[in-house]
Design an enzyme around this catalytic site. Structure first.
Site, PDB file in Angstrom:
ATOM      1  N   ARG A  73       0.401  -1.297  -0.187  1.00 35.96           N
ATOM      2  CA  ARG A  73       0.105   0.266  -0.133  1.00 35.96           C
ATOM      3  C   ARG A  73       1.109   1.298  -0.215  1.00 35.96           C
ATOM      4  O   ARG A  73       0.481   2.819   0.020  1.00 35.96           O
ATOM      5  CB  ARG A  73      -0.888  -0.227   1.154  1.00 35.96           C
ATOM      6  CG  ARG A  73      -2.431   0.219   1.154  1.00 35.96           C
ATOM      7  CD  ARG A  73      -3.214  -0.500   2.133  1.00 35.96           C
ATOM      8  NE  ARG A  73      -4.645  -0.613   1.639  1.00 35.96           N
ATOM      9  CZ  ARG A  73      -5.558  -1.006   2.298  1.00 35.96           C
ATOM     10  NH1 ARG A  73      -5.383  -2.133   2.107  1.00 35.96           N
ATOM     11  NH2 ARG A  73      -6.831  -0.737   2.121  1.00 35.96           N
ATOM     12  N   ARG A 119      -9.146   7.562   4.418  1.00 36.15           N
ATOM     13  CA  ARG A 119      -8.815   6.475   3.777  1.00 36.15           C
ATOM     14  C   ARG A 119      -8.467   6.564   2.039  1.00 36.15           C
ATOM     15  O   ARG A 119      -7.320   6.023   1.536  1.00 36.15           O
ATOM     16  CB  ARG A 119      -9.772   5.838   3.490  1.00 36.15           C
ATOM     17  CG  ARG A 119     -10.069   4.640   5.239  1.00 36.15           C
ATOM     18  CD  ARG A 119     -10.875   3.346   4.918  1.00 36.15           C
ATOM     19  NE  ARG A 119     -11.261   2.789   4.267  1.00 36.15           N
ATOM     20  CZ  ARG A 119     -12.492   2.024   4.384  1.00 36.15           C
ATOM     21  NH1 ARG A 119     -13.480   1.950   4.800  1.00 36.15           N
ATOM     22  NH2 ARG A 119     -12.111   0.414   3.141  1.00 36.15           N
ATOM     23  N   ARG A 141     -18.535  -2.820   7.935  1.00 43.75           N
ATOM     24  CA  ARG A 141     -17.928  -2.841   8.375  1.00 43.75           C
ATOM     25  C   ARG A 141     -17.254  -1.211   9.366  1.00 43.75           C
ATOM     26  O   ARG A 141     -18.332   0.226   8.636  1.00 43.75           O
ATOM     27  CB  ARG A 141     -16.287  -2.254   7.414  1.00 43.75           C
ATOM     28  CG  ARG A 141     -15.509  -3.752   7.103  1.00 43.75           C
ATOM     29  CD  ARG A 141     -15.144  -3.555   5.812  1.00 43.75           C
ATOM     30  NE  ARG A 141     -13.901  -2.623   5.825  1.00 43.75           N
ATOM     31  CZ  ARG A 141     -12.922  -2.624   5.270  1.00 43.75           C
ATOM     32  NH1 ARG A 141     -12.948  -4.036   4.581  1.00 43.75           N
ATOM     33  NH2 ARG A 141     -12.055  -1.790   5.119  1.00 43.75           N
TER      34      ARG A 141
HETATM   35  P1  AMP Z   1      -8.939  -2.752   3.756  1.00 42.19           P
HETATM   36  O1  AMP Z   1      -9.875  -4.216   3.908  1.00 42.19           O
HETATM   37  O2  AMP Z   1      -7.734  -3.129   2.299  1.00 42.19           O
HETATM   38  O3  AMP Z   1      -9.595  -1.585   3.343  1.00 42.19           O
HETATM   39  O4  AMP Z   1      -8.040  -2.312   4.481  1.00 42.19           O
HETATM   40  C1  AMP Z   1      -8.226  -2.013   5.987  1.00 42.19           C
HETATM   41  C2  AMP Z   1      -7.882  -1.075   6.475  1.00 42.19           C
HETATM   42  O5  AMP Z   1      -6.389  -2.032   6.952  1.00 42.19           O
HETATM   43  C3  AMP Z   1      -6.598  -0.522   5.647  1.00 42.19           C
HETATM   44  O6  AMP Z   1      -7.654   1.597   5.885  1.00 42.19           O
HETATM   45  C4  AMP Z   1      -5.514   0.102   6.743  1.00 42.19           C
HETATM   46  O7  AMP Z   1      -5.965   1.182   7.925  1.00 42.19           O
HETATM   47  C5  AMP Z   1      -5.135  -1.770   7.045  1.00 42.19           C
HETATM   48  N1  AMP Z   1      -4.685  -2.140   5.876  1.00 42.19           N
HETATM   49  C6  AMP Z   1      -4.780  -2.724   4.851  1.00 42.19           C
HETATM   50  N2  AMP Z   1      -3.761  -3.110   4.233  1.00 42.19           N
HETATM   51  C7  AMP Z   1      -2.485  -2.205   5.195  1.00 42.19           C
HETATM   52  C8  AMP Z   1      -0.761  -2.661   4.310  1.00 42.19           C
HETATM   53  N3  AMP Z   1      -0.771  -2.936   3.690  1.00 42.19           N
HETATM   54  N4  AMP Z   1      -0.027  -1.573   5.013  1.00 42.19           N
HETATM   55  C9  AMP Z   1      -0.944  -1.023   5.794  1.00 42.19           C
HETATM   56  N5  AMP Z   1      -2.416  -0.627   6.217  1.00 42.19           N
HETATM   57  C10 AMP Z   1      -3.112  -1.780   6.239  1.00 42.19           C
END
Ligand code: AMP
Length: 207
Positions: A88, A163, A152
Site C-alpha cells: 500500500r 482512507r 464495517r
Molecule cells: P482493507 O480491508 O484493504 O480496506 O483495509 C482496511 C484497513 O486495514 C486499511 O484502511 C488500513 O488501515 C489497514 N491495512 C490494510 N492493508 C494494509 C497495508 N498493506 N498496510 C497498512 N495498513 C493496511
C-alpha cells in the site's frame, strides 16, 4: 502466478480477489482481513492495528510487512497467491521484492466520485461476500451463506475521507512503480458490474 490487486478503497478489490483466487486456484491474502481477524481475536497486533484502521491510516510498515512475509512462507502459498491490499506504499512494495516474485499487478480503475457511495453503502458478510444497500432490497442476510450482513466500522464518511487521502498520497504512486517494471495491467471497466470487471480481468490474466 503471483498477483497484486491494486485499487482505491471501494474499487472492488475484495470482490474480484475472491473470484480470481477461485478461478485461478490462487491463495487470497487480504491484509485488511488479517487485521480484522486480529482485532476480533483481541491480539496485540489487533489492538495496535485498530487505532490506525479507525483513523483511515496505514498500519505501520514493519508490522504489515512481517505479517505478509510470514504468510507467504506457508505451504498453501507455494502455488501462487493474490495479494489484496498489499503493498500500500512504496516502502512495502520495495520490501515485497525482497521476499516475493510478483508476475502482474492489476489496477482496478474507478472514478473517485463513485467511491464514497460505494463504500458507505457497502454491507459485508463474515464469509467474505459484500453487497451494496441499493441492490439488497432491504435484505439483511447474505445470499451465499445466510449470514447476517453488517457494515464495517471503517466504512463511515469520516474514515472513508481519510482512507481516500491515504490512498491518493501513499498507494496511488504504486501504479507508476509497477508500470515502470512492466508489470502493470489496468482494469478500465472498474465502474461496471462485478461480472463485467471480472470478465476483463480474466482476459488480462489468460494472456
Ligand atoms: P482493507 O480491508 O484493504 O480496506 O483495509 C482496511 C484497513 O486495514 C486499511 O484502511 C488500513 O488501515 C489497514 N491495512 C490494510 N492493508 C494494509 C497495508 N498493506 N498496510 C497498512 N495498513 C493496511
Amino acid at each position: 502466478m503471483n498477483v497484486i490487486l491494486l485499487g482505491a478503497p471501494g474499487a472492488g478489490k475484495g470482490t474480484q480477489a475472491s473470484k480470481i483466487a477461485e478461478k485461478y486456484n490462487l491463495l487470497h491474502i487480504s491484509t485488511g482481513d488479517i487485521f480484522r481477524a486480529n482485532i476480533k481475536g483481541g491480539t496485540e497486533i489487533g489492538k495496535l492495528a485498530k487505532s490506525f484502521i479507525d483513523a483511515g491510516k496505514l498500519v505501520p510498515d514493519e508490522v504489515t510487512c512481517a505479517i505478509v512475509k510470514d504468510r507467504l512462507t506457508w505451504e498453501d502459498a507455494q502455488n501462487g497467491y493474490m495479494l489484496d491490499g498489499f503493498p500500500r506504499n512504496l516502502f512495502q512494495a520495495e520490501e515485497l521484492e525482497k521476499f516475493a516474485k510478483i508476475d502482474i499487478c492489476l489496477n482496478i480503475d474507478v472514478d473517485e466520485a463513485l467511491l464514497m457511495d460505494r463504500i458507505c453503502g457497502r454491507r459485508v458478510c463474515k464469509c467474505g461476500e459484500s453487497y451494496h444497500v441499493s441492490t439488497l432490497n432491504g435484505e439483511t442476510k447474505c445470499r451465499k451463506c445466510g449470514g447476517e450482513l453488517y457494515q464495517r466500522e471503517d466504512d463511515n464518511p469520516q474514515t472513508v475521507k481519510a482512507r481516500l487521502i491515504t490512498y491518493n498520497t501513499q498507494t496511488a504512486p504504486l501504479i507508476d512503480y509497477y508500470k515502470k517494471q512492466g508489470k502493470l495491467a489496468t482494469v478500465t471497466s472498474g465502474e461496471g458490474s462485478p461480472d463485467e470487471v471480472f470478465e476483463q480481468i480474466v482476459e488480462i490474466l489468460d494472456k
